[in-house]
Design a protein around this motif. Structure first.
Motif, PDB file in Angstrom:
ATOM      1  N   LEU A 187     -85.529 -69.014  -9.282  1.00  0.00           N
ATOM      2  CA  LEU A 187     -85.528 -70.337  -8.665  1.00  0.00           C
ATOM      3  C   LEU A 187     -86.258 -71.356  -9.539  1.00  0.00           C
ATOM      4  N   ALA A 190     -84.013 -72.362 -12.330  1.00  0.00           N
ATOM      5  CA  ALA A 190     -82.932 -73.240 -11.879  1.00  0.00           C
ATOM      6  C   ALA A 190     -83.437 -74.665 -11.667  1.00  0.00           C
ATOM      7  N   CYS A 191     -84.718 -74.807 -11.284  1.00  0.00           N
ATOM      8  CA  CYS A 191     -85.295 -76.131 -11.018  1.00  0.00           C
ATOM      9  C   CYS A 191     -85.869 -76.790 -12.280  1.00  0.00           C
ATOM     10  N   ARG A 258     -88.291 -79.775  -4.821  1.00  0.00           N
ATOM     11  CA  ARG A 258     -87.089 -79.469  -5.603  1.00  0.00           C
ATOM     12  C   ARG A 258     -86.610 -78.056  -5.327  1.00  0.00           C
ATOM     13  N   GLY A 259     -87.538 -77.164  -4.973  1.00  0.00           N
ATOM     14  CA  GLY A 259     -87.155 -75.778  -4.723  1.00  0.00           C
ATOM     15  C   GLY A 259     -87.949 -75.162  -3.576  1.00  0.00           C
ATOM     16  N   ALA A 283     -76.473 -78.681  -4.383  1.00  0.00           N
ATOM     17  CA  ALA A 283     -76.931 -78.217  -5.695  1.00  0.00           C
ATOM     18  C   ALA A 283     -77.634 -79.308  -6.485  1.00  0.00           C
ATOM     19  N   THR A 286     -82.236 -80.346  -3.158  1.00  0.00           N
ATOM     20  CA  THR A 286     -83.230 -79.269  -3.084  1.00  0.00           C
ATOM     21  C   THR A 286     -82.541 -77.911  -3.204  1.00  0.00           C
ATOM     22  N   LEU A 287     -83.009 -77.106  -4.148  1.00  0.00           N
ATOM     23  CA  LEU A 287     -82.481 -75.758  -4.316  1.00  0.00           C
ATOM     24  C   LEU A 287     -83.328 -74.782  -3.500  1.00  0.00           C
ATOM     25  N   GLY A 302     -76.653 -75.184  -2.854  1.00  0.00           N
ATOM     26  CA  GLY A 302     -78.056 -75.231  -3.221  1.00  0.00           C
ATOM     27  C   GLY A 302     -78.723 -73.876  -3.285  1.00  0.00           C
ATOM     28  N   ASN A 303     -78.005 -72.829  -2.863  1.00  0.00           N
ATOM     29  CA  ASN A 303     -78.559 -71.480  -2.916  1.00  0.00           C
ATOM     30  C   ASN A 303     -78.495 -70.963  -4.353  1.00  0.00           C
ATOM     31  N   VAL A 304     -79.655 -70.599  -4.884  1.00  0.00           N
ATOM     32  CA  VAL A 304     -79.737 -70.084  -6.253  1.00  0.00           C
ATOM     33  C   VAL A 304     -79.546 -68.572  -6.286  1.00  0.00           C
TER      34      VAL A 304
END
Length: 342
Positions: A187, A190-191, A258-259, A283, A286-287, A302-304
């Protein structure tokens, strides 16, 4: 007058009295009853009056303590019990399903009961399973696993802990800390493009729970690996319910994160509702990542990724331990699988 069940040709099945039933009737502790029935009551300094009362009650109710008969009876029963905390959870549902299939493959008859994370219900469930002559009880996600083990030991029944560990019986548990660390790193990476160095929020669970505490530790480990400090205010261990997750985020005073590391699929519903109400779901907003897996949750924008606990490997280890002559009272960690979204 003939009993209605006899007139209908129906025979009644009565539950056999257990040591706990005799103890209640005799107004004595189960250990005192056990001492009377195995002949060690004088060494325990139990009064003759109590011993005679216990013996009379045991005889009146057809209860006798015979080790050899107990072993023979256990060998014939082929019944294995499981106590689970919840039915409304995909993870525990998967455990129950896999347990039933694996038990039958081993020639055993599985019996499952739900105790709602209530230690009193757990103890009552263990005693009932014992009274129906189970060979083994598997305590899954129990709030008081050692209490269940004590009940089993008093009755000569094997026990094992699954999902949450105990200190008195073998335990098979997911590697919550390692899985949380891996998911946190996924996560954070990804952010990184839009929020480098910004810590994530941790939402859901109870900090006093073993699994949540391990996941919080893994969450901090992942941040430490990236050189990021996590403020205590970023840990929102607010309980599992979706409404509690929503309320905790609603009370959050910082900027839109953000995450978000979501500690349970139960909490995920509240997180998604909160993000949706703020137009932050997607996406490009907020992840999030979630500990534990849900096929529909994996499709949410938005799901990592999700930490999927390896139920099959856990159950294989459960039955491997049960097949061991002298299983060690230790905790075995089963690695989690980190899945991609979609």
């Amino acid at each position: 007058m003939m009993d209605a069940s006899k007139r209908a040709g129906v025979s009644r099945v009565t539950r056999r009295k257990t040591i706990y039933d005799i103890a209640e009737l005799a107004n004595a502790s189960p250990s005192a009853v056990s001492a009377v029935l195995n002949g060690s009551w004088e060494k325990r300094r139990i009064s003759r009056k109590t011993a005679e009362r216990v013996k009379a009650l045991a005889e009146a109710h057809g209860y006798s303590r015979n080790i050899q008969a107990s072993v023979l009876r256990s060998a014939r029963s082929k019944i294995i019990g499981m106590i689970i905390p919840k039915y409304d959870n995909r993870y525990f549902g998967a455990i129950a399903e896999r347990f039933e299939a694996t038990a039958r493959n081993h020639g055993l008859f599985p019996v499952i009961t739900c105790a709602q994370r209530d230690p009193e219900l757990e103890a009552a469930a263990a005693r009932e399973l014992v009274s129906y002559q189970v060979e083994t009880i598997i305590a899954t996600g129990a709030t008081d696993p050692d209490g269940i083990t004590d009940i089993c030991r008093a009755a000569g029944v094997r026990s094992l802990n699954l999902d949450l560990p105990g200190s008195a019986a073998p335990s098979i548990v997911s590697d919550n800390r390692g899985g949380a660390r891996d998911l946190t790193l996924k996560l954070l990476d990804a952010c990184h493009g839009t929020a480098p160095g910004q810590p994530l929020l941790f939402v859901g669970g109870r900090a006093t729970d073993h699994n949540t505490a391990a996941r919080i530790a893994g969450f901090r480990d992942g941040h430490a690996d990236r050189g990021i400090e996590v403020p205590e205010s970023n840990i929102l261990a607010c309980g599992y319910a979706g409404a509690k997750a929503y309320a905790a985020l609603d009370a959050w005073t910082g900027d839109l994160p953000r995450g978000i590391f979501v500690n349970s699929t139960i909490s995920l519903e509240g997180v998604i509702r909160w993000l949706g109400d703020r137009g932050a779901l997607g996406a490009d907003r907020t992840l999030f990542g979630c500990f534990d897996w849900d096929p529909f949750g994996a499709l949410i924008p938005g799901n990592v990724g999700m930490a999927r606990q390896d139920v099959n490997a856990m159950m294989d280890e459960v039955f491997r331990v049960l097949g061991s002559d002298q299983p060690e009272e230790k905790v075995t960690l089963i690695p989690c699988n980190i899945t991609d979204a979609g």
